[in-house]
Write an enzyme that holds these catalytic residues in place. Structure first.
Site, mmCIF file in Angstrom:
data_model
loop_
_atom_site.group_PDB
_atom_site.id
_atom_site.type_symbol
_atom_site.label_atom_id
_atom_site.label_comp_id
_atom_site.label_asym_id
_atom_site.label_seq_id
_atom_site.Cartn_x
_atom_site.Cartn_y
_atom_site.Cartn_z
ATOM 1 N N ARG A 90 -56.604 152.977 40.899
ATOM 2 C CA ARG A 90 -57.397 151.877 40.906
ATOM 3 C C ARG A 90 -57.461 151.339 42.494
ATOM 4 N NH1 ARG A 90 -60.619 150.199 37.753
ATOM 5 N NH2 ARG A 90 -59.037 150.489 36.015
ATOM 6 N N ARG A 126 -63.519 162.305 39.609
ATOM 7 C CA ARG A 126 -62.190 161.380 40.348
ATOM 8 C C ARG A 126 -61.143 161.719 39.831
ATOM 9 N NH1 ARG A 126 -62.261 155.219 37.717
ATOM 10 N NH2 ARG A 126 -62.601 156.070 35.662
ATOM 11 N N HIS A 164 -67.479 154.651 44.620
ATOM 12 C CA HIS A 164 -67.252 153.335 43.870
ATOM 13 C C HIS A 164 -66.132 152.749 44.622
ATOM 14 C CE1 HIS A 164 -65.477 150.833 40.747
ATOM 15 N NE2 HIS A 164 -66.019 151.338 39.810
ATOM 16 N N ASP A 183 -70.672 142.297 36.864
ATOM 17 C CA ASP A 183 -70.761 143.742 36.618
ATOM 18 C C ASP A 183 -72.460 144.262 36.482
ATOM 19 O OD1 ASP A 183 -70.648 146.493 36.237
ATOM 20 O OD2 ASP A 183 -69.280 146.082 34.339
ATOM 21 N N GLU A 210 -71.007 149.456 45.326
ATOM 22 C CA GLU A 210 -70.881 150.868 44.937
ATOM 23 C C GLU A 210 -72.187 151.387 45.202
ATOM 24 O OE1 GLU A 210 -69.514 151.346 41.005
ATOM 25 O OE2 GLU A 210 -68.401 149.571 41.293
HETATM 26 C C1 BG6 Z 1 -67.592 149.733 37.504
HETATM 27 C C2 BG6 Z 1 -68.550 149.502 36.006
HETATM 28 O O1 BG6 Z 1 -68.608 150.433 38.343
HETATM 29 O O2 BG6 Z 1 -66.386 150.287 37.392
HETATM 30 C C3 BG6 Z 1 -67.833 148.546 35.164
HETATM 31 O O3 BG6 Z 1 -69.846 148.922 36.193
HETATM 32 C C4 BG6 Z 1 -66.286 149.355 35.168
HETATM 33 O O4 BG6 Z 1 -68.380 148.499 33.982
HETATM 34 C C5 BG6 Z 1 -65.680 149.409 36.585
HETATM 35 O O5 BG6 Z 1 -65.442 148.295 34.294
HETATM 36 C C6 BG6 Z 1 -64.305 150.134 36.411
HETATM 37 O O6 BG6 Z 1 -64.286 151.374 35.918
HETATM 38 P P1 BG6 Z 1 -62.921 152.027 35.721
HETATM 39 O O7 BG6 Z 1 -63.300 153.496 34.718
HETATM 40 O O8 BG6 Z 1 -62.585 152.687 36.813
HETATM 41 O O9 BG6 Z 1 -61.945 151.011 34.728
#
Ligand code: BG6
Length: 300
Positions: free
Chosen positions: A75, A101, A170, A214, A273
């Site tokens: 994260r 990833r 991202h 989002d 992103e």
């Molecule tokens: C964003 C998406 O790019 O990533 C969201 O648009 C998503 O919908 C977020 O919740 C986080 O995704 P993840 O899979 O890393 O929890």
């Protein structure tokens, strides 16, 4: 499979005082120290975890509660979303944002140039057995880490059919207080609002955040700037080979359910992103290459 052992990586690519490799919970992490900046990159996902120009708060945000474990998405930082973005179009059991990833990338090269440290990673089908790899393709990620940060994601179609991919870098940016931030550069862009069930709209003015956001902005090719009055800085996001910009902040309730954002973490990050998603997915012709490039810099 390539050797993910940090001491083997250190022997091959280490540069004393500048590039070193460490084990963190079973994941090899590259530590970059440079007069202009410091950074850390997980070999898993070739995921940049932090980047801080010298004397500044980190520009790339890593959650204090990020889980580092083999096969688990980290994260924060810059997850590489590929070859699809968000949920898989037809198979909901496949991982969100693709398999790149959490895959074990191979480090090909480390170049300690004067202004930046450059690293080149590669992901090939043999690296992720069982993954729904879209025919014969190869992915490379190049990073140049210095006072600015550049990243380039290169998709090479080695097959004999066109290859269609969704992709994004991202990036989680660190901010003083997301409620005070303005994201410039998206004025006039059409967007898909995922919080409103996919409703479409047109952005008017700068993006501001006071709840869950989002949104997938389409036809968004201009630079974005994150104006942050609390940290008294402007982060410029330049890009090439990207028609979509996704802006995401989970806000309090969703962040609490996610469990790895940290207390009030959502106030100190925003994802902007750069990629090609939804209406903007790209098709790479047989034998061709697609390059998604971003350059981040901080203006005082
Ligand atoms: C964003 C998406 O790019 O990533 C969201 O648009 C998503 O919908 C977020 O919740 C986080 O995704 P993840 O899979 O890393 O929890």
């Amino acid at each position: 499979m390539h050797d993910p052992d940090p001491s083997a990586l250190d022997a091959r690519f280490g540069v004393p005082g500048r590039v070193s490799f460490h084990d963190v919970n079973g994941i090899a992490v590259v530590e970059i120290t440079h007069a202009a900046a410091s950074a850390r990159i997980a070999m898993q996902g070739a995921q940049l975890m932090t980047w801080a120009p010298t004397g500044m708060e980190p520009v790339i945000w890593l959650s204090p509660r990020a889980r580092l474990a083999p096969g688990v998405a980290i994260r924060g930082g810059v997850p590489v979303c590929w070859p699809w973005f968000g949920p898989h179009a037809s198979e909901p059991s496949l991982p969100s944002h693709g398999f790149a990833r959490t895959a074990p990338w191979e480090l090909l090269q480390v170049e300690p140039a004067p202004q930046s440290t450059e690293l080149l990673f590669r992901l090939s089908p043999g690296d992720v057995p069982g993954a729904p790899w879209p025919q014969a393709a190869e992915l490379q990620l190049r990073l140049a880490i210095g006072a600015g940060l550049e990243m380039e994601l290169v998709t090479r179609n080695r097959g004999d059919r066109p290859l269609t991919i969704g992709q994004a870098l991202h990036t989680y940016f660190g901010v003083g207080d997301v409620r005070r931030v303005r994201i410039e550069g998206l004025d006039g862009c059409p967007y898909i609002d995922k919080v409103a069930g996919g409703r479409r709209g047109i952005q008017r003015g700068a993006v501001t955040i006071d709840g869950e956001v989002d949104r997938i902005y389409l036809d968004a090719t201009a630079d974005c700037v994150i104006d942050d009055p609390v940290l008294a800085r402007r982060i410029r996001i330049a890009k090439r080979g990207s028609r979509s910009t996704v802006v995401w902040n989970p806000w309090a309730d969703k962040a609490a359910k996610m469990g790895d954002v940290g207390e009030n973490g959502y106030l100190h990050m925003v994802c902007v992103e750069s990629g090609n998603v939804a209406d903007d997915v790209v098709t790479v012709a047989p034998g061709s290459v697609h390059r998604l490039w971003v350059g981040y810099s901080v203006e005082g």
